[in-house]
Design an enzyme around this catalytic site. Structure first.
Site, PDB file in Angstrom:
ATOM      1  CB  THR A 139      79.649  21.439  51.083  1.00 20.60           C
ATOM      2  OG1 THR A 139      79.209  20.901  52.105  1.00 20.60           O
ATOM      3  CG2 THR A 139      81.200  21.646  51.201  1.00 20.60           C
TER       4      THR A 139
ATOM      5  CG  ASP B 280      75.897  22.056  47.704  1.00 17.55           C
ATOM      6  OD1 ASP B 280      75.284  21.155  48.081  1.00 17.55           O
ATOM      7  OD2 ASP B 280      76.945  22.300  47.431  1.00 17.55           O
TER       8      ASP B 280
ATOM      9  CG  ASP C 143      80.961  24.151  45.599  1.00 17.19           C
ATOM     10  OD1 ASP C 143      79.973  23.119  45.953  1.00 17.19           O
ATOM     11  OD2 ASP C 143      81.871  24.241  46.122  1.00 17.19           O
TER      12      ASP C 143
END
Length: 762
Positions: free
Chosen positions: A315, A313, A508
């Site tokens: 960000t 991912d 996250d």
């Protein structure tokens, strides 16, 4: 590695070991005191106790469609009882029990419970009835209902904005840190948080049909579909089991003595598999824990050691996960420092994520913040207050006709994929602050380390716009970019990659939880990651550092390699002992002792995984580590003042240009150039020694030479300038000099941070 987890719960590994070890020791003591019959009975009892769970493990394996090495243990135990080789049976029982204890410790899988994801689902909604918003169960909402979404609450169902604008925190679905603005008529998804003023929403679906409910269902389905990793021992058993049975049958047939077949089975009892592999994996788990990485079970570590594809991912994984001020542009007549100081003075009273970034930037630049008064915050619009007798407003662009300067800043923000915060004084726009989610300094080096460790393909998944994603991918050398991905699309992308090779997914946010569960190994950035992603993952990085993943892969590959080596060497020695037993040179009891010696040898070898290894990380001595930390701190202090260079270039035709140039020269001569000289004299020689290459920092030294050249050119321009400032004939060359110096320094700082400062131990 004997048996299934259900077998573990049935017998209890510690209890199993205590009983079998007690029987073996009791038999030895009784034999020492001459009670041979009672001693044999104790050994036989221990053997019988071990036979029951061993049979259960074989049955469980057959139900699961596999016949593993547990069958050899059952035959050895039963054969020892049949030919009255009770000591051999008792030794085998203890070895089996020891293997069960180690397996229970090393390979217990953590639950993939996604309760945080489920509990976050909206349960209440505020539905209008006769013009009044009343709280109802979210399940009662129907298409067409008009809902009120107050500030800070979760959007309960998918819908369309009908009154006012909406500012939404979509990180739960997209993982993106920056809030997104929606106008009247725009469609919004459930599960996002209202980060602005209250707004009205016309429901376009029920709670069951909503986006967030789909995420929850997807996570549950993906979790159920994820199969456990095949055990290392079972892969060896595919050839070891039939080879053992064939040799035992031949020994019996040729000699006519059943005891020889039992001796072969005793020596073949697969304790190198039962003990060595779990010992190596357990040692690897211990090593990763010391590096701030929690691996939820030996199967996850073993699979991590075979990974070939990495899906990340963006960000919070490749980027820092929070907005940071990347530039401050002042309107004519104002300075960037003044714009930032006024904005931070007002924003220090706000809890908004963008306000926090602005205040943090002012602090990094050492700007003193005056105390504001009459501060008012309007969610979704901005904050205003009185600062030093002036009315300052920070937030959306003021409602004034856009001038050429404002249009230029909007175009620049679009080109830079940055978010804008406008600063006005007495209703006049005086500056704009650009914010962006920056790439992690350690991301580039970490990806290179991971490729060295065996990763062949890197894929980036993000809910962000393609132009933003591509800019990050270009910096980091990512192989494939998938932008504007919903949670369902992320899962599909991960499954596609997992169909090609063993795949690791790193994320996250709550939105990453289904994708983490879909990968062979899910890795959560646990320091700031959501509880759902942490629970869904097989590996959790407890520190907010991506390089810990590279450390974990180093440990995983080494632990797996040692496990395979130990098991292979143990089985090779076992095959030699089996041949000796088939020839009648080893009785069952002696064979059990030989097998125990082999076990000890392979376990000692397996425990090498406890020792640190270099892997792909460079090992720093304390002195070099302290030196790098010193210059890293200096970099952090010197970065904000670099804006002085560009500001001086932007304002060369303004009245205070000469004053800015003198301030810039003082900064260069008193702070920046001494820092660069110290790096050349102290840091670079240390890095050259560390890398073992006397020319490793040559390109950085060349950058220092260019910085010195441009600084000297600026000094000569100042000597030529008159009291009123640079002459018109100087402006073009001076502006080129300043822009060139700024570009070289920004690139140089970024390269040093990635190449050298990311080497620091954590």
């Amino acid at each position: 590695m004997a048996g299934s987890e259900s077998g573990t719960r049935l017998t209890g590994p510690v209890w199993f070991l205590a009983v079998t070890a007690g029987a073996l020791l009791a038999g030895i003591v009784l034999h020492v005191f001459g009670a041979r019959t009672a001693g044999d009975a104790a050994w036989a009892a221990g053997t019988a106790v071990a036979t029951v769970p061993a049979v259960w493990w074989v049955v469980s394996g057959l139900r699961a469609g596999r016949l593993g090495v547990d069958a050899i243990a059952v035959l050895a135990l039963a054969g020892a009882l049949a030919v009255q080789e009770y000591l051999a049976g008792a030794v085998i029982a203890v070895m089996l029990a020891t293997g069960r204890v180690l397996e229970d410790y090393a390979l217990r899988r953590a639950s993939r419970d996604l309760t945080a994801l489920y509990e976050r689902a909206p349960r209440r909604a505020r539905r209008y009835a006769q013009g009044v918003a009343q709280e109802v169960e979210v399940g009662l909402v129907r298409r067409g209902d008009l809902l009120l979404v107050p500030t800070g609450e979760i959007v309960p169902v998918d819908g369309v904005v009908t009154r006012g604008g909406a500012v939404l925190d979509e990180s739960a679905l997209t993982g993106e840190a920056l809030p997104v603005e929606y106008a009247r008529g725009d469609a919004v998804r459930s599960g996002v948080v209202n980060a602005g003023a209250a707004f009205d929403l016309r429901a376009t679906g029920t709670a069951e049909e909503s986006t967030y409910a789909g995420v929850v269902r997807l996570a549950r389905q993906t979790q159920a579909d994820t199969a456990p990793v095949v055990r290392l021992a079972d892969r060896f058993a595919a050839w070891f089991l039939p080879a053992t049975l064939l040799l035992a049958a031949l020994a019996w047939a040729v000699s006519g003595q059943a005891v020889r077949a039992v001796a072969v089975l005793v020596v073949a009892t697969p304790c190198p598999l039962l003990l060595a592999a779990p010992a190596a994996i357990a040692s690897g788990l211990s090593r990763t824990a010391r590096r701030g990485v929690v691996v939820k079970g030996g199967a996850a570590l073993e699979t991590l050691g075979r990974a070939r594809t990495l899906v990340l991912d963006k960000t919070g994984t490749l980027t820092v996960g929070r907005p940071e001020v990347c530039d401050v542009v002042a309107a004519p007549g104002f300075s960037a420092e003044e714009v930032l100081r006024l904005a931070a003075a007002v924003d220090q009273m706000s809890s908004h994520v963008l306000a926090a970034a602005i205040v943090r930037a002012a602090g990094e630049r050492g700007l003193g913040l005056p105390a504001p008064s009459e501060v008012e915050e309007e969610p979704g619009v901005g904050t205003r207050g009185l600062v030093e007798g002036r009315r300052v407003r920070v937030g959306k662009a003021p409602a004034v006709p856009a001038c050429e300067w404002m249009r230029a800043q909007r175009a620049r923000a679009a080109l830079d994929s940055a978010m804008t915060v406008w600063v006005s004084v007495d209703d006049r726009p005086v500056g704009v602050i650009l914010l962006r989610d920056a790439v992690r300094p350690d991301a580039g080096r970490t990806l290179r380390r991971l490729r060295t460790a065996g990763i062949e393909r890197v894929v980036m998944l993000t809910g962000d716009r393609p132009e933003v994603a591509e800019s990050v991918a270009a910096v980091l050398g990512v192989d494939r970019v998938l932008a504007e991905q919903s949670p369902a699309a992320k899962v599909a992308g991960v499954r596609q990659e997992a169909g090609r090779a063993v795949t690791v997914m790193v994320g996250d946010g709550i939105n990453d939880a289904p994708a983490l569960a879909a990968a062979h190994v899910g890795v959560a950035m646990g320091a700031r990651g959501s509880a759902a992603s942490t629970q869904a993952a097989d590996v959790v990085l407890t520190t907010d550092r991506l390089d810990r993943l590279a450390d974990a892969m180093d440990v995983a590959r080494r632990a797996r390699r040692i496990a395979v080596q130990s098991a292979g060497a143990g089985m090779g020695l076992s095959l030699l002992a089996m041949s000796a037993a088939a020839m009648g040179w080893l009785a069952p009891a002696a064979g059990a002792i030989v097998q125990e010696v082999i076990d000890v040898a392979v376990i000692l070898n397996a425990l090498r995984a406890l020792r640190p290894a270099r892997g792909t990380r460079l090992r720093l001595d304390a002195r070099t580590d302290a030196l790098i930390r010193r210059f890293e701190h200096e970099h952090a202090a010197l970065r904000p003042p670099l804006d002085l260079i560009r500001q001086a270039a932007d304002t060369l035709d303004q009245p205070q240009a000469l004053e800015r140039l003198h301030r810039l020269r003082d900064f260069l001569t008193e702070e920046l150039l001494p820092h660069e000289r110290a790096e050349e004299e102290r840091l670079y020689p240390a890095v050259d020694r560390l890398l073992g290459d006397p020319e490793a920092t040559m390109t950085m030294s060349r950058a220092h030479a260019e910085i010195n050249r441009l600084a000297g050119r600026l000094e000569r321009h100042l000597e030529l300038a008159g009291p009123g400032g640079p002459a018109p004939g100087q402006l073009d060359d001076l502006r080129a000099c300043l822009y060139g110096l700024y570009a070289v320094l920004i690139l140089h700082f970024t390269q040093e941070e990635e190449a050298y400062f990311s080497l620091m131990s954590g």
